[in-house]
Structures are given as structure tokens and as C-alpha cells.
Design a protein around this motif. Sequence first.
Motif, PDB file in Angstrom:
ATOM      1  N   ASP A   1       0.859  -1.334  -0.112  1.00 50.32           N
ATOM      2  CA  ASP A   1       0.164   0.069   0.061  1.00 50.32           C
ATOM      3  C   ASP A   1       0.896   1.007   0.055  1.00 50.32           C
ATOM      4  OD1 ASP A   1      -1.870   2.000   0.484  1.00 50.32           O
ATOM      5  OD2 ASP A   1      -2.810   0.967   1.951  1.00 50.32           O
ATOM      6  N   PRO A   2       0.746   1.947  -1.084  1.00 51.83           N
ATOM      7  CA  PRO A   2       1.685   3.213  -1.082  1.00 51.83           C
ATOM      8  C   PRO A   2       1.195   4.352  -0.024  1.00 51.83           C
ATOM      9  CG  PRO A   2       0.091   3.156  -3.077  1.00 51.83           C
ATOM     10  CD  PRO A   2      -0.065   1.991  -2.233  1.00 51.83           C
ATOM     11  N   ASP A   3       0.078   4.094   0.260  1.00 53.38           N
ATOM     12  CA  ASP A   3      -0.292   4.930   1.514  1.00 53.38           C
ATOM     13  C   ASP A   3      -0.033   4.517   2.887  1.00 53.38           C
ATOM     14  OD1 ASP A   3      -1.344   6.819  -0.655  1.00 53.38           O
ATOM     15  OD2 ASP A   3      -3.157   5.473  -0.554  1.00 53.38           O
ATOM     16  N   TRP A   4       0.565   3.493   3.153  1.00 53.33           N
ATOM     17  CA  TRP A   4       0.912   3.068   4.565  1.00 53.33           C
ATOM     18  C   TRP A   4       2.047   3.628   4.973  1.00 53.33           C
ATOM     19  CZ3 TRP A   4      -1.467   0.971   8.286  1.00 53.33           C
ATOM     20  CH2 TRP A   4      -0.760   0.526   9.291  1.00 53.33           C
ATOM     21  N   PRO A   5       2.587   4.014   5.916  1.00 58.51           N
ATOM     22  CA  PRO A   5       1.440   4.355   6.990  1.00 58.51           C
ATOM     23  C   PRO A   5       0.666   5.624   6.817  1.00 58.51           C
ATOM     24  CG  PRO A   5       3.605   5.214   7.902  1.00 58.51           C
ATOM     25  CD  PRO A   5       3.851   4.448   6.498  1.00 58.51           C
ATOM     26  N   PRO A   6      -0.570   5.616   7.087  1.00 57.76           N
ATOM     27  CA  PRO A   6      -1.532   6.551   7.003  1.00 57.76           C
ATOM     28  C   PRO A   6      -0.939   7.820   7.523  1.00 57.76           C
ATOM     29  CG  PRO A   6      -2.801   4.893   8.183  1.00 57.76           C
ATOM     30  CD  PRO A   6      -1.330   4.488   7.722  1.00 57.76           C
ATOM     31  N   ALA A   7      -1.464   8.917   6.872  1.00 60.42           N
ATOM     32  CA  ALA A   7      -1.105  10.300   7.396  1.00 60.42           C
ATOM     33  C   ALA A   7      -1.747  10.711   8.917  1.00 60.42           C
ATOM     34  CB  ALA A   7      -1.487  11.568   6.529  1.00 60.42           C
ATOM     35  N   THR A   8      -1.226  11.244   9.801  1.00 63.62           N
ATOM     36  CA  THR A   8      -1.647  11.493  10.982  1.00 63.62           C
ATOM     37  C   THR A   8      -3.208  12.050  10.943  1.00 63.62           C
ATOM     38  OG1 THR A   8       0.667  12.158  11.745  1.00 63.62           O
ATOM     39  CG2 THR A   8      -1.202  12.888  13.134  1.00 63.62           C
ATOM     40  N   LYS A   9      -3.500  12.882  10.201  1.00 59.33           N
ATOM     41  CA  LYS A   9      -4.841  13.307   9.970  1.00 59.33           C
ATOM     42  C   LYS A   9      -5.707  12.301   9.608  1.00 59.33           C
ATOM     43  CE  LYS A   9      -3.884  18.270   8.854  1.00 59.33           C
ATOM     44  NZ  LYS A   9      -4.087  19.252   8.042  1.00 59.33           N
TER      45      LYS A   9
ATOM     46  N   LEU B   1      -5.378   9.075  10.610  1.00 59.10           N
ATOM     47  CA  LEU B   1      -5.660   8.351  11.718  1.00 59.10           C
ATOM     48  C   LEU B   1      -6.215   9.008  12.620  1.00 59.10           C
ATOM     49  CD1 LEU B   1      -1.700   6.976  12.160  1.00 59.10           C
ATOM     50  CD2 LEU B   1      -3.921   5.703  11.511  1.00 59.10           C
ATOM     51  N   GLN B   2      -6.426  10.414  12.890  1.00 57.74           N
ATOM     52  CA  GLN B   2      -6.876  11.034  13.842  1.00 57.74           C
ATOM     53  C   GLN B   2      -8.274  11.108  13.466  1.00 57.74           C
ATOM     54  OE1 GLN B   2      -4.823  14.907  13.406  1.00 57.74           O
ATOM     55  NE2 GLN B   2      -3.750  14.464  15.349  1.00 57.74           N
ATOM     56  N   GLY B   3      -8.906  11.002  12.060  1.00 55.43           N
ATOM     57  CA  GLY B   3     -10.296  10.896  11.837  1.00 55.43           C
ATOM     58  C   GLY B   3     -10.740   9.839  12.091  1.00 55.43           C
TER      59      GLY B   3
ATOM     60  N   VAL C   1      -9.847   7.707  14.632  1.00 55.60           N
ATOM     61  CA  VAL C   1     -10.155   7.353  15.931  1.00 55.60           C
ATOM     62  C   VAL C   1     -11.432   8.266  16.131  1.00 55.60           C
ATOM     63  CG1 VAL C   1      -9.115   8.185  18.200  1.00 55.60           C
ATOM     64  CG2 VAL C   1      -7.576   7.223  16.360  1.00 55.60           C
ATOM     65  N   SER C   2     -11.360   9.590  15.787  1.00 50.04           N
ATOM     66  CA  SER C   2     -12.599  10.261  16.158  1.00 50.04           C
ATOM     67  C   SER C   2     -14.001   9.578  15.578  1.00 50.04           C
ATOM     68  CB  SER C   2     -12.401  11.598  15.416  1.00 50.04           C
ATOM     69  OG  SER C   2     -11.528  12.427  15.836  1.00 50.04           O
ATOM     70  N   ALA C   3     -14.126   9.175  14.322  1.00 44.96           N
ATOM     71  CA  ALA C   3     -14.928   8.241  13.846  1.00 44.96           C
ATOM     72  C   ALA C   3     -15.387   7.017  14.962  1.00 44.96           C
ATOM     73  CB  ALA C   3     -14.785   7.723  12.493  1.00 44.96           C
ATOM     74  N   LEU C   4     -14.287   6.388  15.626  1.00 47.97           N
ATOM     75  CA  LEU C   4     -14.510   5.198  16.459  1.00 47.97           C
ATOM     76  C   LEU C   4     -15.079   5.788  17.849  1.00 47.97           C
ATOM     77  CD1 LEU C   4     -11.435   3.138  15.783  1.00 47.97           C
ATOM     78  CD2 LEU C   4     -13.703   2.382  15.408  1.00 47.97           C
ATOM     79  N   GLN C   5     -14.603   6.951  18.398  1.00 50.01           N
ATOM     80  CA  GLN C   5     -15.154   7.589  19.597  1.00 50.01           C
ATOM     81  C   GLN C   5     -16.453   7.869  19.507  1.00 50.01           C
ATOM     82  OE1 GLN C   5     -11.996  10.483  20.238  1.00 50.01           O
ATOM     83  NE2 GLN C   5     -10.711   9.227  21.546  1.00 50.01           N
ATOM     84  N   GLU C   6     -16.997   8.164  18.123  1.00 54.24           N
ATOM     85  CA  GLU C   6     -18.324   8.697  18.102  1.00 54.24           C
ATOM     86  C   GLU C   6     -19.216   7.474  18.342  1.00 54.24           C
ATOM     87  OE1 GLU C   6     -18.639  11.007  14.492  1.00 54.24           O
ATOM     88  OE2 GLU C   6     -17.508  12.554  15.485  1.00 54.24           O
ATOM     89  N   LYS C   7     -18.915   6.292  17.901  1.00 51.24           N
ATOM     90  CA  LYS C   7     -19.786   5.087  18.063  1.00 51.24           C
ATOM     91  C   LYS C   7     -19.874   4.700  19.431  1.00 51.24           C
ATOM     92  CE  LYS C   7     -18.408   3.201  13.707  1.00 51.24           C
ATOM     93  NZ  LYS C   7     -17.811   2.245  12.766  1.00 51.24           N
TER      94      LYS C   7
END
Length: 178
Positions: free
Chosen positions: A158-166, A168-170, A172-178
Amino acid sequence: LIVGLAGGMLPRFLGNYFQAHVTAVELDPAVCDFARRYLGLVDSPHVSVVSQEGLEYLRSCPAGKWDIAILDVNAQSPDSPLEAPPEDFVTREALGELARVTKGGGVAVINLLCSDPALFTTILQRVQDAFHGTVCTLRDTGENADENCLLFALNMRDPDWPPATKVLQGRVSALQEK
């Protein structure tokens, strides 16, 4: 897939608590017998134990069969700087087999116990090569820590690995909203 049974606690845990379908492969039938007789390991719809040499089993598996493949084999060579896994399991060919049987997007976990820093680096490079550079390490650095390290190798190109910090933050935020 778990190559290396030991007492059978990990396959039991994964099968019983997560309803995961686990195959544990163990070379020594006496280890399988001991785990069944004294440690409560039973074959079930979720857990099966195969008494076979681990590399032989890997070679016989279809490509992409396992979401998670765990290599937890003791080298049984007290004089070697590589206590786990045995050298045969960390050759380029063997690691290529491990990558081949791990599904795309899956993960292989290798329990590595190596007291020689140069050998550790060589093995880590081989794992990175087999898994396209996508390897994370987890090592205990506490006061009584030994050279034990877990390698988590993601089977992806995956050329996008590792994901950008933003990104990952997005997530994490989505998981916290669940």
C-alpha cells in the motif's frame, strides 16, 4: 493459524472468546497430548490441532488462507543467539511462505527472541522484504526485559501506508463517536 502450540492457551482463548476459527500446528505429538490431557485443550468447531512440521504445513496451505498467522515456535537451541523461532522459519523462503498464506490485508505475528543485534536486524529486514516493508515491532523495554520482540507484519502493498496523522485522527474520532 498458530504455528507452535505450547500449552494451547492462545488457540483456546481465540476460539472460545472470539469464536475465531483457529488451527494450531505443532510438531511434537507429545506437546499436543500434554495440552489436551493436562491443560484443557479440546478440538472444537473453532479450534483444531494438527500434529505436523510447521514449515511443511505452511507449504501445503493455499495462498491467502489465513487472516492472521502467528509464528510462535521455540528453537530449542540454548547455545544459539536465536531462541525463537528456529532459523529454518526465518529464511527468505520460509517468510515468503508465511506471507503467501496470509490474506491480503491480513497480519502475521512472529515471536522473535534473538540476543544478537546483527542477526535481529537481518531477520527484521527479511520480514520487511517478505511483507513489503509493512512491519511493526513491539519490544518490552522494562527493567527485567529480555530480547523478546513481537513482529507484526501486514500483508499489503500500500503506497499510502502508513496513513497520514490526519487520516488516523479522523479514524479515531469516528470510532469514539460510536
